[in-house]
Write an enzyme that holds these catalytic residues in place. Structure first.
Site, PDB file in Angstrom:
ATOM      1  N   ARG A  99       5.524  -1.574  -2.116  1.00  0.00           N
ATOM      2  CA  ARG A  99       5.158  -2.127  -3.432  1.00  0.00           C
ATOM      3  C   ARG A  99       5.549  -1.155  -4.538  1.00  0.00           C
ATOM      4  O   ARG A  99       5.984  -1.571  -5.604  1.00  0.00           O
ATOM      5  CB  ARG A  99       3.659  -2.434  -3.468  1.00  0.00           C
ATOM      6  CG  ARG A  99       3.294  -3.715  -2.718  1.00  0.00           C
ATOM      7  CD  ARG A  99       1.792  -3.911  -2.604  1.00  0.00           C
ATOM      8  NE  ARG A  99       1.219  -3.020  -1.610  1.00  0.00           N
ATOM      9  CZ  ARG A  99       0.065  -2.379  -1.745  1.00  0.00           C
ATOM     10  NH1 ARG A  99      -0.632  -2.496  -2.857  1.00  0.00           N
ATOM     11  NH2 ARG A  99      -0.378  -1.598  -0.785  1.00  0.00           N
ATOM     12  N   HIS A 115      -6.653  -0.908   3.868  1.00  0.00           N
ATOM     13  CA  HIS A 115      -5.333  -0.879   3.247  1.00  0.00           C
ATOM     14  C   HIS A 115      -4.900  -2.312   3.014  1.00  0.00           C
ATOM     15  O   HIS A 115      -4.982  -3.141   3.910  1.00  0.00           O
ATOM     16  CB  HIS A 115      -4.345  -0.150   4.161  1.00  0.00           C
ATOM     17  CG  HIS A 115      -3.055   0.202   3.482  1.00  0.00           C
ATOM     18  ND1 HIS A 115      -2.115  -0.742   3.159  1.00  0.00           N
ATOM     19  CD2 HIS A 115      -2.571   1.384   3.056  1.00  0.00           C
ATOM     20  CE1 HIS A 115      -1.097  -0.139   2.549  1.00  0.00           C
ATOM     21  NE2 HIS A 115      -1.347   1.142   2.472  1.00  0.00           N
TER      22      HIS A 115
END
Lengths: 239, 552
Positions: free
Chosen positions: B349, B329
């Site tokens: 994000r 990740h």
């Protein structure tokens, strides 16, 4: 590309300053900066119980502790709390509590519904011990009061961050089983009070009518090269 | 002031870099970094993704997947002795006789159990075993959300294309099709179960961007999406009265004399007593392998993520795939030390926060597919030397979390990300005011056991669903497709196992496959003391282990 550092960094950290903690009364010197969970492992414990996600989401590692010369009883998650010098601690590997059994499809979201399944709610003495015990800083007592009033929406919203660790439940002098009450409230809220997403129904109808079948069949049969081209040109649907 | 004194959670030298991030923020709000083409992605991955690092993998020497390339940590467990010896085990005394045995109590296992009940299997004829508590899993930790193309202008075919592109077109197309076509049904199911989705006042789902997606389709429940789903599923398992035995792991599968899987040898982890579960169908729902710490990476995964299901399946000869591809990740916590590797959801994000280097400049579009994003961060830190070094020698880049409130109004971050806010508040950092330092962390097992769209493995009687399987995501899973995976395929495993048990007859129980596996090891000349499955990692202090004597 240089070496990517991961676990070895943790080893380096372990050479740092040590603190004295007492695991179930027994003294251990452990590196400062570790969480209670990692400190217990450093000391030689291998968890079966009392350890789950290790990231603050599952409520498996409830811990209670005191400091020497401090009467206060503190609570926390072992995976999220750093060790401190003079900590006397023990874990709470299990919380005995009874969940009401129900068929959500048959429940009516009436104001008295939570009291009906969990009548002991009425025994709340508003001492606020539950709130103080909560490692998530949830306003647990307010949520219980809202449950008694039958304000399901308020209960659901106040308790959304509950990880069901059971610390409130084990501390409660009125023997309320908070986290089960809150679970029921949230499910009633999600099913009966929060409005439904109409677009879901419509999309399911479209899928069932076969709207996407032809296009999907084409995608299934395409060569990888054709798929790649389609992918590169698919564009982003901005708002 | 000492070099180590912290100012609002950060040492002074890190503060200096944060000031640069603050200076560029206003300008960056209007900037969008260029997306990479497929070709540029491949080049970046080859150079900087950990999967492509030399000396980290080797071919498997035994079994039906002989020659398969996978990380040493995976091969080590596949080229290991089974935990039990057949002569130790008395198969004549059956402790649990059940229609469906489900191994694993996370999202896939619980979903399978519920759909088996909906398909007519009595709750008393289902047994879930889990080595931790019911619900303890990676499922409970997923934060950001779940994908479903459930309204215009989005479509399941668009979702399908995103899945295939994210997976480098190596996915099993049939599985990817099933995943995307059935996604809206699963959202509907969760709604029926009373899940508290993030919705607007009319009830429309609030949907955000995810990495590698071409349309907003990420459904969430703040940043506790996984926890909300798991606690609802668990509540429903208990309402239905489905039997679950906790702190009990499956240490070996059992077959019958025709080679059909017919249950498992279980181990009570506390008493260390074994028991025999005889089942008409067995579903593996054991999750991934984060706790193997591939290449020494820290992980976002839960304590039990040791790929036990893959090992058990291989012992009975089931085919595996895509285990060469590991997901890191992009945004694991890199500072402070004691939270290193913990997940900071991609939803941050998706909500508008950018990834910037020590000078406060962007270097990658923030929502590339995960492998691409991770590779770009590694390049920035270790090749271009534009990362921030932590006091313990790690490097990271900034995830500019204060942008969320700037874009969405004050208070938005706390409302959307209570878990992340809490995690950083506990370490003295306010992510609404300061950025947080991130570096890739081991996150997901892209490959696993081969299944078809009915969740059948290549061995009769053995079904599998969720992270333990391969094919759905190809070589790289996109955000929001793991929850979807365990919902769609957990459901199918439950339904198809329920169908299967209606007509199956179990013969005499055997552990012959264990003897066969020992033979494979011997024939390949593998001499080792390793044993598998691992069940739990061992994090005890080195000093303790060195001085440990086993006398009690």
């Amino acid at each position: 590309m240089s070496e990517v550092k991961g676990l070895e960094v943790v080893e380096k950290e372990k050479e740092a300053k040590m603190v004295r903690i007492y695991i179930m009364g027994k003294e251990y010197l452990v590196p400062a900066g570790l969480t209670i969970m990692k400190a217990m492992e450093y000391a030689g414990y291998r968890f079966i119980r009392g350890c789950g996600c290790r990231g603050g989401f599952c409520g498996a590692c409830s811990t209670v502790y005191r400091f020497i010369d401090d009467y206060k009883l503190y609570t926390g998650l072992a995976c999220q709390t750093k060790v401190e010098d003079g900590m006397y601690l023990t874990q709470l590997p299990f919380v005995p509590a009874n969940k009401a059994i129900y068929d959500l499809d048959k429940i009516k979201p009436t104001p008295n519904i939570l009291l009906r399944y969990y009548p002991e709610l009425a025994r709340c003495v508003s001492c606020n011990t539950c709130t103080k015990a909560c490692p998530q800083d949830i306003e647990v007592m307010y949520a219980i009061q809202a449950a008694i009033r039958g304000d399901i929406e308020e209960v659901a919203n106040l308790t959304f961050d509950c990880i069901q660790c059971g610390l409130c439940t084990i501390r409660c002098p009125a023997e309320i089983q908070h986290y089960h009450v809150f679970q029921l409230a949230r499910r009633i809220y999600g099913k009966y009070i929060q409005p439904r997403a109409k677009h879901l129904e419509e999309r399911i109808k479209e899928i069932e009518s076969g709207k996407y079948d032809e296009e999907m069949e084409k995608l299934m049969k395409m060569s990888v090269e054709e798929l790649k081209k389609l992918y590169e040109n698919r564009g982003r649907i901005e708002d | 002031m000492s070099e180590f004194e912290l100012i609002r959670g950060y040492p002074k030298y890190m503060r200096e870099s944060i000031e640069l991030v603050e200076e560029t923020r206003e300008r960056r709000l209007k900037e969008e970094f260029r997306h990479l083409s497929l070709e540029e992605r491949e080049e970046l991955l080859k150079k900087y993704h950990p999967d492509h690092k030399e000396g980290t993998k080797r071919p498997l020497k035994i079994g039906p997947n002989k020659g398969m390339i996978a990380p040493h940590e995976v091969i080590d467990l596949l080229e290991a002795h089974p935990l039990i010896k057949p002569e130790q085990i008395d198969l004549s005394q059956v402790d649990y006789e059940t229609d469906i045995l489900i191994i694993g109590g996370g999202g896939a296992g619980m979903t399978a159990a519920l759909w088996a009940v909906y398909s007519g299997v009595s709750p008393e004829d289902i047994l879930i075993v889990t080595k931790l508590r019911l619900g303890d899993s990676n499922s409970v930790m997923s934060q950001g959300g779940v994908q479903a193309a459930d309204r215009p202008p989005d479509s399941p075919t668009r979702h399908f294309l995103d899945v295939m592109g994210g997976g480098h077109f190596a996915n099993d197309r049939q599985l990817a099709r099933t995943l995307t076509m059935e996604a809206p049904y699963m959202m509907k199911w969760l709604e029926e179960l009373g899940l508290m989705f993030d919705k607007d006042e009319e009830g429309n789902m609030i949907e955000l961007w995810g990495g590698g997606t071409s349309c907003r389709r990420m459904h969430s429940c703040k940043d506790y999406t996984g926890m909300e789903i798991v606690r609802v599923l668990r509540d429903e398992i208990r309402n239905k009265g489905i039997k679950c035995v906790e702190f009990t792991s499956a240490v070996e599968l059992i077959t019958d004399d025709e080679g059909k899987v017919a249950g498992a040898v279980l181990l009570n982890m506390e008493s260390e007593e074994y028991s025999i579960a005889k089942a008409k169908a067995t579903i593996l729902a054991t999750g991934g392998f984060g706790r193997l710490h591939i290449q020494g990476f820290p992980t976002t995964n839960h304590y039990g993520a040791t790929m036990d299901g893959v090992i058990l399946a291989y012992h009975v000869g089931a085919l595996l795939r895509d285990l060469d591809a590991t997901q890191y990740h992009p945004t694991g916590a890199a500072y402070p030390e004691h939270i290193v590797g913990l997940l900071i959801t991609e939803k941050v994000r998706g909500g508008g926060a950018q990834v910037v280097n020590k000078f406060g400049e962007q270097f990658v579009f923030p929502l590339e597919p995960r492998d691409v994003e991770a590779a770009a961060i590694i390049r920035e830190c270790w090749d271009r030397n534009n990362g921030v070094e932590t006091p313990t020698g790690m490097r990271g880049v900034w995830l500019d979390t204060p942008m969320i409130d700037l874009i969405r109004g004050e208070g938005a971050f706390k409302k959307m990300f209570p878990a992340i806010f809490r995690m950083f508040s506990r370490v003295g950092i306010d992510p609404t005011k300061d950025p947080v330092l991130v570096f890739p962390t081991l996150h997901y097992m892209n490959g696993g056991i081969v299944i078809n769209e009915r969740c059948e493995t290549t061995v009769p009687g053995l079904f599998a669903a969720g992270e333990t399987t391969g094919g759905v995501h190809g070589k790289n899973r996109l955000m929001g497709n793991s929850i979807l995976d365990y919902l769609v395929f957990g459901r199918r495993a439950g339904i198809n196992a329920a169908k299967y048990v209606k007509n199956v007859r179990i013969g005499k129980l055997t552990l012959d496959h264990v003897r066969r596996y020992e033979r494979w090891l011997e024939e390949a000349g593998i001499e080792t003391e390793r044993r598998a499955p691992l069940i739990l990692p061992d994090y005890r202090g080195k000093k303790v282990l060195m001085r440990r004597i086993d006398v009690l």
